[in-house]
Design a protein around this motif. Sequence first.
Motif, PDB file in Angstrom:
ATOM      1  N   VAL A 158      -5.971   1.315   2.790  1.00 45.92           N
ATOM      2  CA  VAL A 158      -4.693   0.598   2.719  1.00 45.92           C
ATOM      3  C   VAL A 158      -3.535   1.535   3.062  1.00 45.92           C
ATOM      4  CG1 VAL A 158      -3.094  -0.618   1.183  1.00 45.92           C
ATOM      5  CG2 VAL A 158      -5.532  -1.096   1.071  1.00 45.92           C
ATOM      6  N   ILE A 159      -3.567   2.756   2.549  1.00 43.11           N
ATOM      7  CA  ILE A 159      -2.507   3.722   2.860  1.00 43.11           C
ATOM      8  C   ILE A 159      -2.458   3.995   4.358  1.00 43.11           C
ATOM      9  CG2 ILE A 159      -1.787   6.132   2.595  1.00 43.11           C
ATOM     10  CD1 ILE A 159      -2.860   5.998  -0.282  1.00 43.11           C
ATOM     11  N   LEU A 160      -3.621   4.190   4.969  1.00 46.62           N
ATOM     12  CA  LEU A 160      -3.685   4.440   6.414  1.00 46.62           C
ATOM     13  C   LEU A 160      -3.139   3.259   7.196  1.00 46.62           C
ATOM     14  CD1 LEU A 160      -4.519   6.181   8.797  1.00 46.62           C
ATOM     15  CD2 LEU A 160      -6.846   5.274   8.587  1.00 46.62           C
ATOM     16  N   PHE A 161      -3.484   2.046   6.767  1.00 45.83           N
ATOM     17  CA  PHE A 161      -2.987   0.855   7.461  1.00 45.83           C
ATOM     18  C   PHE A 161      -1.470   0.783   7.399  1.00 45.83           C
ATOM     19  CE2 PHE A 161      -1.434  -3.523   7.133  1.00 45.83           C
ATOM     20  CZ  PHE A 161      -1.788  -3.981   8.390  1.00 45.83           C
ATOM     21  N   TYR A 162      -0.880   1.010   6.231  1.00 49.86           N
ATOM     22  CA  TYR A 162       0.576   0.947   6.096  1.00 49.86           C
ATOM     23  C   TYR A 162       1.270   2.043   6.894  1.00 49.86           C
ATOM     24  CZ  TYR A 162       1.104  -2.868   2.754  1.00 49.86           C
ATOM     25  OH  TYR A 162       1.139  -4.110   2.170  1.00 49.86           O
ATOM     26  N   LEU A 163       0.670   3.215   6.963  1.00 43.46           N
ATOM     27  CA  LEU A 163       1.266   4.303   7.753  1.00 43.46           C
ATOM     28  C   LEU A 163       1.290   3.937   9.239  1.00 43.46           C
ATOM     29  CD1 LEU A 163      -0.273   7.479   6.045  1.00 43.46           C
ATOM     30  CD2 LEU A 163       2.104   6.685   5.950  1.00 43.46           C
ATOM     31  N   LEU A 164       0.186   3.367   9.742  1.00 46.69           N
ATOM     32  CA  LEU A 164       0.136   2.941  11.141  1.00 46.69           C
ATOM     33  C   LEU A 164       1.108   1.789  11.388  1.00 46.69           C
ATOM     34  CD1 LEU A 164      -3.716   3.085  11.805  1.00 46.69           C
ATOM     35  CD2 LEU A 164      -1.966   4.561  12.812  1.00 46.69           C
ATOM     36  N   ASP A 165       1.169   0.886  10.432  1.00 51.00           N
ATOM     37  CA  ASP A 165       2.097  -0.240  10.518  1.00 51.00           C
ATOM     38  C   ASP A 165       3.528   0.261  10.659  1.00 51.00           C
ATOM     39  OD1 ASP A 165       3.624  -2.517  10.182  1.00 51.00           O
ATOM     40  OD2 ASP A 165       2.678  -3.142   8.316  1.00 51.00           O
ATOM     41  N   LEU A 166       3.926   1.149   9.767  1.00 50.75           N
ATOM     42  CA  LEU A 166       5.289   1.680   9.794  1.00 50.75           C
ATOM     43  C   LEU A 166       5.567   2.459  11.078  1.00 50.75           C
ATOM     44  CD1 LEU A 166       8.028   2.309   8.531  1.00 50.75           C
ATOM     45  CD2 LEU A 166       6.954   4.225   7.338  1.00 50.75           C
TER      46      LEU A 166
ATOM     47  N   LEU B 157     -10.035  -5.712  -3.299  1.00 54.31           N
ATOM     48  CA  LEU B 157      -9.567  -4.348  -3.549  1.00 54.31           C
ATOM     49  C   LEU B 157      -8.365  -3.948  -2.685  1.00 54.31           C
ATOM     50  CD1 LEU B 157     -12.928  -2.427  -4.098  1.00 54.31           C
ATOM     51  CD2 LEU B 157     -11.210  -3.022  -5.812  1.00 54.31           C
ATOM     52  N   PRO B 158      -8.444  -4.081  -1.346  1.00 53.87           N
ATOM     53  CA  PRO B 158      -7.283  -3.674  -0.547  1.00 53.87           C
ATOM     54  C   PRO B 158      -6.047  -4.523  -0.814  1.00 53.87           C
ATOM     55  CG  PRO B 158      -8.933  -4.747   0.832  1.00 53.87           C
ATOM     56  CD  PRO B 158      -9.572  -4.497  -0.495  1.00 53.87           C
ATOM     57  N   ILE B 159      -6.235  -5.794  -1.166  1.00 52.97           N
ATOM     58  CA  ILE B 159      -5.087  -6.651  -1.457  1.00 52.97           C
ATOM     59  C   ILE B 159      -4.438  -6.230  -2.763  1.00 52.97           C
ATOM     60  CG2 ILE B 159      -4.363  -9.039  -1.849  1.00 52.97           C
ATOM     61  CD1 ILE B 159      -6.723  -9.909  -0.081  1.00 52.97           C
ATOM     62  N   MET B 160      -5.246  -5.844  -3.755  1.00 52.26           N
ATOM     63  CA  MET B 160      -4.710  -5.327  -5.012  1.00 52.26           C
ATOM     64  C   MET B 160      -3.908  -4.051  -4.772  1.00 52.26           C
ATOM     65  SD  MET B 160      -8.116  -5.867  -7.364  1.00 52.26           S
ATOM     66  CE  MET B 160      -7.583  -4.632  -8.538  1.00 52.26           C
ATOM     67  N   PHE B 161      -4.456  -3.139  -3.994  1.00 58.27           N
ATOM     68  CA  PHE B 161      -3.773  -1.872  -3.732  1.00 58.27           C
ATOM     69  C   PHE B 161      -2.514  -2.072  -2.887  1.00 58.27           C
ATOM     70  CE2 PHE B 161      -7.961   0.290  -4.633  1.00 58.27           C
ATOM     71  CZ  PHE B 161      -7.501   0.940  -5.765  1.00 58.27           C
ATOM     72  N   ALA B 162      -2.518  -3.118  -2.063  1.00 62.53           N
ATOM     73  CA  ALA B 162      -1.345  -3.386  -1.232  1.00 62.53           C
ATOM     74  C   ALA B 162      -0.115  -3.657  -2.105  1.00 62.53           C
ATOM     75  CB  ALA B 162      -1.612  -4.575  -0.309  1.00 62.53           C
ATOM     76  N   TYR B 163      -0.318  -4.339  -3.244  1.00 65.58           N
ATOM     77  CA  TYR B 163       0.798  -4.557  -4.167  1.00 65.58           C
ATOM     78  C   TYR B 163       1.368  -3.223  -4.645  1.00 65.58           C
ATOM     79  CZ  TYR B 163       0.265  -9.616  -4.940  1.00 65.58           C
ATOM     80  OH  TYR B 163       0.244 -10.969  -4.801  1.00 65.58           O
ATOM     81  N   LEU B 164       0.483  -2.297  -5.003  1.00 64.71           N
ATOM     82  CA  LEU B 164       0.914  -1.015  -5.565  1.00 64.71           C
ATOM     83  C   LEU B 164       1.607  -0.141  -4.532  1.00 64.71           C
ATOM     84  CD1 LEU B 164      -2.248  -0.128  -7.698  1.00 64.71           C
ATOM     85  CD2 LEU B 164      -0.181  -1.338  -8.412  1.00 64.71           C
TER      86      LEU B 164
ATOM     87  N   GLU C 240     -17.049   4.236  -5.832  1.00 60.20           N
ATOM     88  CA  GLU C 240     -16.453   4.923  -4.679  1.00 60.20           C
ATOM     89  C   GLU C 240     -15.648   3.975  -3.792  1.00 60.20           C
ATOM     90  OE1 GLU C 240     -20.433   3.352  -3.359  1.00 60.20           O
ATOM     91  OE2 GLU C 240     -19.647   4.383  -5.131  1.00 60.20           O
ATOM     92  N   LEU C 241     -15.918   2.667  -3.895  1.00 62.28           N
ATOM     93  CA  LEU C 241     -15.190   1.702  -3.075  1.00 62.28           C
ATOM     94  C   LEU C 241     -13.707   1.649  -3.437  1.00 62.28           C
ATOM     95  CD1 LEU C 241     -17.625  -1.355  -2.767  1.00 62.28           C
ATOM     96  CD2 LEU C 241     -17.234   0.516  -1.163  1.00 62.28           C
ATOM     97  N   VAL C 242     -13.382   2.016  -4.675  1.00 65.12           N
ATOM     98  CA  VAL C 242     -11.977   2.027  -5.095  1.00 65.12           C
ATOM     99  C   VAL C 242     -11.198   3.054  -4.274  1.00 65.12           C
ATOM    100  CG1 VAL C 242     -10.398   2.467  -7.002  1.00 65.12           C
ATOM    101  CG2 VAL C 242     -12.563   1.278  -7.427  1.00 65.12           C
ATOM    102  N   GLY C 243     -11.735   4.274  -4.169  1.00 62.32           N
ATOM    103  CA  GLY C 243     -11.083   5.324  -3.387  1.00 62.32           C
ATOM    104  C   GLY C 243     -11.047   5.002  -1.909  1.00 62.32           C
ATOM    105  N   ILE C 244     -12.145   4.455  -1.402  1.00 62.93           N
ATOM    106  CA  ILE C 244     -12.209   4.091   0.016  1.00 62.93           C
ATOM    107  C   ILE C 244     -11.154   3.038   0.344  1.00 62.93           C
ATOM    108  CG2 ILE C 244     -13.628   2.932   1.767  1.00 62.93           C
ATOM    109  CD1 ILE C 244     -16.079   4.239   0.433  1.00 62.93           C
ATOM    110  N   SER C 245     -11.037   2.038  -0.532  1.00 59.58           N
ATOM    111  CA  SER C 245     -10.066   0.965  -0.311  1.00 59.58           C
ATOM    112  C   SER C 245      -8.639   1.498  -0.349  1.00 59.58           C
ATOM    113  CB  SER C 245     -10.246  -0.116  -1.376  1.00 59.58           C
ATOM    114  OG  SER C 245      -9.315  -1.152  -1.202  1.00 59.58           O
ATOM    115  N   LEU C 246      -8.339   2.372  -1.303  1.00 61.31           N
ATOM    116  CA  LEU C 246      -6.990   2.932  -1.422  1.00 61.31           C
ATOM    117  C   LEU C 246      -6.611   3.721  -0.170  1.00 61.31           C
ATOM    118  CD1 LEU C 246      -4.445   3.505  -3.047  1.00 61.31           C
ATOM    119  CD2 LEU C 246      -5.640   5.426  -4.124  1.00 61.31           C
ATOM    120  N   ILE C 247      -7.512   4.554   0.294  1.00 59.74           N
ATOM    121  CA  ILE C 247      -7.246   5.350   1.503  1.00 59.74           C
ATOM    122  C   ILE C 247      -7.050   4.436   2.714  1.00 59.74           C
ATOM    123  CG2 ILE C 247      -8.257   7.013   3.128  1.00 59.74           C
ATOM    124  CD1 ILE C 247      -9.650   8.279   0.679  1.00 59.74           C
TER     125      ILE C 247
END
Length: 313
Positions: free
Chosen positions: A235-243, A289-296, A226-233
């Motif tokens: 990272v997406i939330l962080f980038y949305l707030l960043d933008l 995990l979040p660093i890996m997803f950040a690339y994607l 479940e940590l895979v899904g948690i990490s992906l969500i």
Amino acid sequence: MQLMIVLLGAALGFLYGYNTEGFIFSSNICLFAGLTMIMPSLFKVRLSDVKLVWVYRTVIAKSLFLNFVLLPAFAVAIGLATHDYGIAAGIFLLSVLSGGGMVMYWIKKSGGDTSLGFIILFINLLLVSLSFLMLHLFGIYTESYFSTLYTEDTNNMSSYARLVVTLLIVIPFVASRIVILIKPLAAWIETYRPHISNASIFVILFYLFGLQSTQSLVDLFDLQPELVGISLIAVILFYLLDLLFARLIFDLDSPQEKAAFWHSATRYITLALVLSTFSMKAFGVSMLLPIMFAYLIQIPFAILLDKKLGQKE
């Protein structure tokens, strides 16, 4: 293209480590990253451009505020919500490392001020030790929330910070001053910089994902998928707030503010991956995990963002 290189380097490195004894971590990978990825970016940092720091002090101040105050605050909130110490630390590390190997490409392509872009890049590199210190403080002040023990002591963190500054800032800067005096070599590096950058990313990812310590990700996926899904969500939330806040803070009609915008909208993911190798023992392997997803997320995200800015113009 770069996304494929990232995926291929990570996958092959992971397979190599899984089927062999894996690599033993060496700080030489930091030196390799410094010379192949950071040094070429410093060629156009000129001492005469220091005056731009005062001329565009407001833009630089806004950049520092977003990258070292606002985004880390968002990262803390998101990290605490994940209830995982490693994921929280990975998100936080991304938040305090702005820019990246491709940031100057996006600044130039979108019509931003490259001179100021190089100055902001150099300032951010000088603040890498501050980023490491902030990660250390994050570990200290959140360990009770995650009901875990932060095992990294101050002496080790200071040693890591000095090592990082030497290998990723001092040596690359000195090397850049020497190389620019050798004009044929400097011209060759400038000509093939994109290829050098892509090859470096591949080597770094292959090495880091082939480390013995990284192989514990297999156990993590088995025990806590479940940590895979948690990490992906997260990272997406962080980038949305960043933008969102980068668009609110910076005026994209200004070439100087556009340069600062790209330094905020993109994170230095490869550097975060390198630095995380010093910190996995303290925060856990889920930090990757979040660093890996950040690339994607970041690479296609930057391409779409550049297209939207082009349409606006």
